[in-house]
Design a protein around this motif. Structure first.
Motif, PDB file in Angstrom:
ATOM      1  N   ALA A   1      13.085  -6.169  25.134  1.00 58.23           N
ATOM      2  CA  ALA A   1      14.097  -6.241  24.125  1.00 58.23           C
ATOM      3  C   ALA A   1      14.486  -7.679  23.726  1.00 58.23           C
ATOM      4  O   ALA A   1      14.975  -8.480  24.125  1.00 58.23           O
ATOM      5  CB  ALA A   1      15.380  -5.913  25.044  1.00 58.23           C
ATOM      6  N   LEU A   2      13.839  -7.798  22.295  1.00 56.74           N
ATOM      7  CA  LEU A   2      13.993  -9.291  21.885  1.00 56.74           C
ATOM      8  C   LEU A   2      15.308  -9.312  20.937  1.00 56.74           C
ATOM      9  O   LEU A   2      15.379  -8.471  19.857  1.00 56.74           O
ATOM     10  CB  LEU A   2      12.844  -9.357  21.016  1.00 56.74           C
ATOM     11  CG  LEU A   2      11.463  -9.282  21.651  1.00 56.74           C
ATOM     12  CD1 LEU A   2      10.225  -9.636  20.842  1.00 56.74           C
ATOM     13  CD2 LEU A   2      11.436 -10.133  23.217  1.00 56.74           C
ATOM     14  N   ASP A   3      16.081 -10.404  21.412  1.00 51.55           N
ATOM     15  CA  ASP A   3      17.560 -10.517  20.598  1.00 51.55           C
ATOM     16  C   ASP A   3      17.872 -11.876  20.707  1.00 51.55           C
ATOM     17  O   ASP A   3      17.698 -12.589  21.933  1.00 51.55           O
ATOM     18  CB  ASP A   3      18.439  -9.477  21.199  1.00 51.55           C
ATOM     19  CG  ASP A   3      19.569  -9.205  20.375  1.00 51.55           C
ATOM     20  OD1 ASP A   3      20.153 -10.174  19.729  1.00 51.55           O
ATOM     21  OD2 ASP A   3      20.081  -7.918  20.146  1.00 51.55           O
TER      22      ASP A   3
ATOM     23  N   PRO B   1      22.604 -13.141  23.298  1.00 47.91           N
ATOM     24  CA  PRO B   1      22.384 -12.695  24.674  1.00 47.91           C
ATOM     25  C   PRO B   1      23.005 -11.274  25.021  1.00 47.91           C
ATOM     26  O   PRO B   1      24.052 -11.044  24.725  1.00 47.91           O
ATOM     27  CB  PRO B   1      23.194 -13.932  25.455  1.00 47.91           C
ATOM     28  CG  PRO B   1      23.329 -15.142  24.516  1.00 47.91           C
ATOM     29  CD  PRO B   1      23.133 -14.298  23.160  1.00 47.91           C
ATOM     30  N   LEU B   2      22.110 -10.747  25.842  1.00 53.98           N
ATOM     31  CA  LEU B   2      22.384  -9.072  26.072  1.00 53.98           C
ATOM     32  C   LEU B   2      23.251  -9.064  27.468  1.00 53.98           C
ATOM     33  O   LEU B   2      23.071 -10.022  28.340  1.00 53.98           O
ATOM     34  CB  LEU B   2      21.414  -8.358  26.078  1.00 53.98           C
ATOM     35  CG  LEU B   2      20.427  -8.097  25.042  1.00 53.98           C
ATOM     36  CD1 LEU B   2      19.291  -7.155  25.411  1.00 53.98           C
ATOM     37  CD2 LEU B   2      21.248  -7.578  23.861  1.00 53.98           C
TER      38      LEU B   2
ATOM     39  N   VAL C   1      18.903  -4.250  31.720  1.00 56.66           N
ATOM     40  CA  VAL C   1      18.106  -5.302  31.717  1.00 56.66           C
ATOM     41  C   VAL C   1      17.582  -5.931  33.012  1.00 56.66           C
ATOM     42  O   VAL C   1      18.423  -6.294  34.063  1.00 56.66           O
ATOM     43  CB  VAL C   1      18.229  -6.564  30.985  1.00 56.66           C
ATOM     44  CG1 VAL C   1      17.259  -7.544  30.722  1.00 56.66           C
ATOM     45  CG2 VAL C   1      18.387  -5.986  29.356  1.00 56.66           C
ATOM     46  N   ASP C   2      16.095  -6.030  33.438  1.00 55.40           N
ATOM     47  CA  ASP C   2      15.743  -6.531  34.651  1.00 55.40           C
ATOM     48  C   ASP C   2      15.878  -7.851  34.782  1.00 55.40           C
ATOM     49  O   ASP C   2      16.201  -8.750  35.803  1.00 55.40           O
ATOM     50  CB  ASP C   2      14.511  -5.814  35.101  1.00 55.40           C
ATOM     51  CG  ASP C   2      14.573  -4.185  35.377  1.00 55.40           C
ATOM     52  OD1 ASP C   2      15.178  -3.818  36.164  1.00 55.40           O
ATOM     53  OD2 ASP C   2      13.831  -3.630  34.523  1.00 55.40           O
ATOM     54  N   ILE C   3      15.306  -8.596  33.834  1.00 64.75           N
ATOM     55  CA  ILE C   3      15.147  -9.949  33.589  1.00 64.75           C
ATOM     56  C   ILE C   3      15.313 -10.697  32.369  1.00 64.75           C
ATOM     57  O   ILE C   3      14.983 -10.048  31.362  1.00 64.75           O
ATOM     58  CB  ILE C   3      13.616 -10.423  34.143  1.00 64.75           C
ATOM     59  CG1 ILE C   3      13.259  -9.994  35.595  1.00 64.75           C
ATOM     60  CG2 ILE C   3      13.274 -11.738  34.106  1.00 64.75           C
ATOM     61  CD1 ILE C   3      11.950 -10.402  35.797  1.00 64.75           C
TER      62      ILE C   3
ATOM     63  N   ARG D   1      25.492 -19.345  31.420  1.00 65.54           N
ATOM     64  CA  ARG D   1      26.832 -18.872  32.165  1.00 65.54           C
ATOM     65  C   ARG D   1      26.609 -17.288  32.536  1.00 65.54           C
ATOM     66  O   ARG D   1      25.987 -16.473  31.950  1.00 65.54           O
ATOM     67  CB  ARG D   1      27.869 -19.115  31.219  1.00 65.54           C
ATOM     68  CG  ARG D   1      28.212 -20.581  31.104  1.00 65.54           C
ATOM     69  CD  ARG D   1      29.480 -20.962  30.298  1.00 65.54           C
ATOM     70  NE  ARG D   1      29.835 -22.151  30.056  1.00 65.54           N
ATOM     71  CZ  ARG D   1      29.328 -23.043  29.111  1.00 65.54           C
ATOM     72  NH1 ARG D   1      28.633 -22.363  28.279  1.00 65.54           N
ATOM     73  NH2 ARG D   1      29.642 -24.213  28.990  1.00 65.54           N
ATOM     74  N   GLY D   2      27.397 -16.718  33.536  1.00 61.40           N
ATOM     75  CA  GLY D   2      27.143 -15.514  33.661  1.00 61.40           C
ATOM     76  C   GLY D   2      27.237 -15.239  35.279  1.00 61.40           C
ATOM     77  O   GLY D   2      26.541 -16.034  36.074  1.00 61.40           O
TER      78      GLY D   2
END
Length: 307
Positions: free
Chosen positions: A130-132, A135-136, A143-145, A154-155
């Protein structure tokens, strides 16, 4: 009475609907039709003897009983799934779909060229990239990684450094032969530069030598401002001017002579020094084997990369 296996699948679907917030999104995530999801939820409600959701033509919302039931059942289902994965990892090779997110530029220039070896080593792992550049939300997007870039991240995630990164001011051999090299960062005042379309990158670049804390800020003027790091690289390769780019973007270009590092004895930055590529994954007690081997493989690649 519904069989235990079907009941477990229905409970997992219930959790999916709660997380997704709609039958349509849950259907998309589970690979079922919305009508099939609706029937299974209705069947579960019949078995339980109370409604889990209030439905209208435009809205789906959990009932108070549904919220209480979800609060109690979610940790149990998650624990059962984790136990299944732990047991399977002991007897099976890593397998399943692994969803990885990264920026478009990092994926094209660093990640994708290194995936062939991973797929050869772990053919049963299917990668979903998933290229974006935004930040998702790892949990909401399943998302796994994630691989993210910057001085820090952060997060509420587990975070570890993949590799340190640095920035270089580079230009093509053709540009250097026409316009000349740089003796010091301040020489950039007289050049028209290729700038990335983020404010910090298009007004000034900072430099420091040999890891010293004191830095030199140099105002830059753009001849061309571009919103894609990949396109900035392409413009530099075309001889359009000097550009400030990350080493993972241009390391092989410099090594093979397609670009020249104009200030090799200086560290460069637009926003912060001491940046890195970071690996993130949602906080959980157990890391699946497919995630673990991917992280280990990427770290091995990072350690082997040319400086």
């Amino acid at each position: 009475m519904t069989s235990p296996n079907i009941a477990l699948n229905a409970l997992k679907l219930f959790l999916c609907v709660m997380r997704a917030g709609s039958l349509a999104q849950a259907a998309k995530e589970s690979g079922l039709s919305p009508s099939a999801v609706s029937r299974q939820i209705a069947s579960l409600e019949t078995e339980l003897g109370f409604r889990l959701f209030d439905r209208t033509t435009r809205r789906l919302s959990p009932t108070e009983a549904g919220r209480l039931y979800h609060h109690r059942i979610a940790p149990l289902i998650d624990a059962m799934e984790e136990a299944r994965h732990i047991a399977a990892d002991q007897v099976c090779s890593p397998s399943g779909t692994l969803k990885v997110t990264a920026s478009v530029a990092f994926a094209e220039r660093w990640l994708i060229p290194r995936l062939r070896g991973f797929q050869d080593a772990y053919p049963a792992v299917e990668l979903d990239l998933a290229l974006d550049d935004t930040p998702l939300d790892l949990v909401a997007e399943g998302v796994d990684i994630a691989i993210r870039l910057g001085a820090r991240v952060r997060g509420d995630y587990i975070v570890s450094k993949l590799m340190a990164t640095r920035y270089r001011v580079v230009a093509s051999p053709d540009y250097v032969s026409r316009v000349g090299a740089l003796a010091r960062p301040e020489d950039l005042r007289e050049r028209r530069c290729l700038c990335f379309a983020i404010q910090a990158y298009r007004t000034r670049w900072s430099f420091r030598k040999n890891g010293r804390r004191r830095s030199v800020d140099v105002p830059v003027r753009a001849s061309l401002t571009i919103s894609s790091a990949l396109a900035v690289r392409r413009a530099a390769l075309s001889g359009l001017g000097p550009a400030l780019l990350a080493d993972w973007t241009v390391a092989d270009d410099v090594m093979q002579g397609r670009l020249i590092d104009l200030l090799p004895n200086w560290e460069a930055s637009a926003e912060a020094f001491d940046t890195a590529a970071w690996i993130l994954y949602p906080s959980r007690d157990y890391l699946p084997a497919k995630s673990r081997v991917f992280i280990d493989y990427m770290r091995a690649c990072a350690q082997a990369r040319p400086s």
